[in-house]
Design a protein around this motif. Sequence first.
Motif, PDB file in Angstrom:
ATOM      1  N   GLN A  38     -11.862   2.348  -9.413  1.00  8.10           N
ATOM      2  CA  GLN A  38     -11.178   1.065  -9.515  1.00  8.10           C
ATOM      3  C   GLN A  38     -12.036   0.044 -10.252  1.00  8.10           C
ATOM      4  OE1 GLN A  38      -7.896   0.383  -8.683  1.00  8.10           O
ATOM      5  NE2 GLN A  38      -7.895   2.623  -8.483  1.00  8.10           N
ATOM      6  N   ASP A  92     -11.199  -1.928 -14.034  1.00  7.89           N
ATOM      7  CA  ASP A  92     -11.195  -3.367 -14.294  1.00  7.89           C
ATOM      8  C   ASP A  92     -11.405  -3.652 -15.775  1.00  7.89           C
ATOM      9  OD1 ASP A  92     -10.744  -4.114 -11.665  1.00  7.89           O
ATOM     10  OD2 ASP A  92     -12.873  -4.306 -11.186  1.00  7.89           O
ATOM     11  N   HIS A 133      -4.490   1.424 -11.691  1.00 10.89           N
ATOM     12  CA  HIS A 133      -5.235   0.206 -11.358  1.00 10.89           C
ATOM     13  C   HIS A 133      -4.520  -0.510 -10.215  1.00 10.89           C
ATOM     14  CE1 HIS A 133      -7.417  -3.624 -12.952  1.00 10.89           C
ATOM     15  NE2 HIS A 133      -8.022  -3.100 -11.908  1.00 10.89           N
ATOM     16  N   GLU A 134      -5.008  -0.346  -9.022  1.00  7.46           N
ATOM     17  CA  GLU A 134      -4.312  -0.828  -7.836  1.00  7.46           C
ATOM     18  C   GLU A 134      -4.146  -2.344  -7.829  1.00  7.46           C
ATOM     19  OE1 GLU A 134      -6.620   0.741  -4.654  1.00  7.46           O
ATOM     20  OE2 GLU A 134      -5.831   2.787  -4.867  1.00  7.46           O
ATOM     21  N   GLU A 135      -5.130  -3.061  -8.330  1.00 10.94           N
ATOM     22  CA  GLU A 135      -5.063  -4.522  -8.319  1.00 10.94           C
ATOM     23  C   GLU A 135      -3.849  -5.035  -9.084  1.00 10.94           C
ATOM     24  OE1 GLU A 135      -7.638  -8.258 -10.171  1.00 10.94           O
ATOM     25  OE2 GLU A 135      -8.688  -6.434  -9.558  1.00 10.94           O
TER      26      GLU A 135
END
Length: 798
Positions: A246, A250, A281-283
């Motif tokens: 992760q 970014d 990309h979890e965010e």
Amino acid sequence: MTRKSPYTRTHSPFASSIENVSRRRFMQWSALAAAAGFLNFPVEAAASVPGKVAAVPLQSVRLKPSLFLDSLLVNQRYLFELEPDRLLHNFLQYAGLPPKAAVYGGWEGDTIAGHTLGHYLSALAKLYAQTGDAQARQRIDYIVAELARAQAQDKDGYVGGFTRKNGKGVIEGGKTVFEEVRRGIIKGSAFNLNGSWSPLYTEHKLFAGLLDAHELAGNRQALEVLERVAAYFAGVFDTLNHEQMQTLLDSEFGGLNESYIELGARTGNPRWIEIGKRLRHEEIIDPAIAGKDDLPHRHANTQIPKFIGEARRFEVAGDPDAAAAARFFWETVVARHSYVIGGNADREYFQQPDTISSFLTEQTCEHCNSYNMLKLTRHLYQWTPQARYFDYYERTLHNHTMAAQHADTGMFAYMMPMIAGGERGFSDKFDSFWCCVGTGMEAHAQFGDSIYWHDERSLYVNLYISSTLDWQERGIALQLDSGIPDNGKLRLQIDRAADNAPRGLLLRVPAWSGGRFALHVNGREQDAKVEDGYLPLVRAWKAGDVVEIEFDMPLRLEHAAGDESTIAVMRGPLALAADLGPVSEPYDQPDPALVADASPLAGFTALPQPGRFLAAAARPRPLTFVPFFSQYDRRSALYFKRMDPQQWAQEIARREKANADQAALQTSAVDMIQFGNEASEKAHKLASDTSFGGAYRRRECRDVRGKGFVEFEMKGSDRPLALRLRFWGSDKGRFNILVDGKLAVEVKVERGNVIDFVDREYALPHALTRGAKTLKIRIEPQHGDTAGPLFGGWLIPA
């Protein structure tokens, strides 16, 4: 030999098991979206199911004379002017082989070098499929063979053209970046990873180019090269735990997730699909699944490919969350973040939803964004074939894609200014190679890819681009002649229809027609009913059958999302813009407006040239309106404030007061510097490091970043003094103001809600300024933050 894949573009083995889950999730999300007021399609249009329709193969479509064929031919000319050996330079050099030609300039001379070769491969592959041009195929085969030769030098299968600048400032091959990542060293930011500019983004372009070379040009070696390099990067990713992955994501990684999943679908190898799933990309994705718009102040084109990857994940791996994320993102961007031309973002970033009227600048609508939004649109249309997707597609294609390529030179624009009087900046042939040059090459090589679609029984016509279709697999050939965008007339003639030809012919009824049209089949008027945005014609077609349609093309007004007082003029699929003169002449006038008691369109008079109008309602003088896309070397106004005569009088008074206030400031100031203006900066002996001059909203500016500074001289005074600085109201930053080397003020600028220029005054300690005839003022960011952009500095009595 490529194994036959159990996954295809039109069918997922998981489709039957996910349909009910997908429908439930979609209905839940739809209810939330409808409550939020921006869902534009019926909730009943329910579940996403991959492969409901598919595009007719690009190889079956040929363009007929039109502005689209003109564009493709200009692009073809440019593609063949480029030298593959120059684009291959870094790939060979950093594999230990002697390059055959010098590297190009622009971005290809920076650490992002190599991204253009991937775009170039995709463009050649699409051009070959669209035209059958032998030279395009020869170049593809040559490039792939050279990549294979470079790859053979690396025991791990790595091949790449990007570089990095190490701690000593030395440029070295990009593989070192990922050998550090393999060891758990991940130092990066949004566009930097271990000293390289977006290396995963750059490598994705190579992945995508090899996939296109394989699919569209039949180059088997491309898949062999890709599988080896994919294995190298997969090995790097295997060493990372979830948190490290992760962190890696970014940094911009393009659509690498999509490429891995597509590679898995293409080869039947589940390892590639699993790697693609990890590149999630979890965010960014998780808020979209939850129906939350978390886009403001995020870099737009970094995010769009992530959702294309989610769409492909749904199609191949059957993940309904991925479908929910992709659909929510598309709906949000199109309804709440897009300009009238279909593009989005200001200064490359999404702003708050429904605020685009506050961001009409010269740095709007990066072309890469629109190119990728059209790719995402194709995916969503395959799941739920609704005409509205191609209303958006057609709008963007006509107004942004066509505007982004200069019709004569074939060069490409990075941004598409929405500001009145803006100038499109076009690339140089051999010394730009921005991201938007690469996407431009691709966008203008494939116009036939979305005209015709099909399901098991019917042929859909979604774009009205003059073309021929010879679809041998289904035994049908036809010709489409289109008057759009000049007029609404269409003629479709069947040239061949075998027994297995589709019986259904579905013609999209564009939203801009208001549902008004005249239809004739073989010369006889038909009373057809529109269903789900299409005219369904069902019969046993035979050679010689002719369908003729004329759609209404009335002028209409569209307002900016969230602001009904800011409008644009449309006709058919085209946005019309007021012609403000040639780009060779500077433009520094206030924005024009459309002023009328009733509709301003009442004052529009058609001119002899199709699609041109004289607008009597324009103020301060009548203006000629023309298609926006065609203003390559002209300045134009696309958005207007809509006013009645009383509001216009108030606006004139406001402008006069603003001018008077500025004149008073100039008179009272001890000294003034115009940042970004060469003459003013030279007169004040400005020196700087890591600072950049430019312009925003027709005002010159300069910003300072990281460990940089800007230093300049100003006249002193015995009186106590303050430094007044002009900012854009929604910007933020932290910096110090020094006077003659001593700290005077620590400044913290918070992001505000003011969508305008704002002045802020900073009192300077009198002890630092008393008695000095000249003051040396220095502005430097704090802790790697930013200072600016600064639009002006005035030294004034405190």
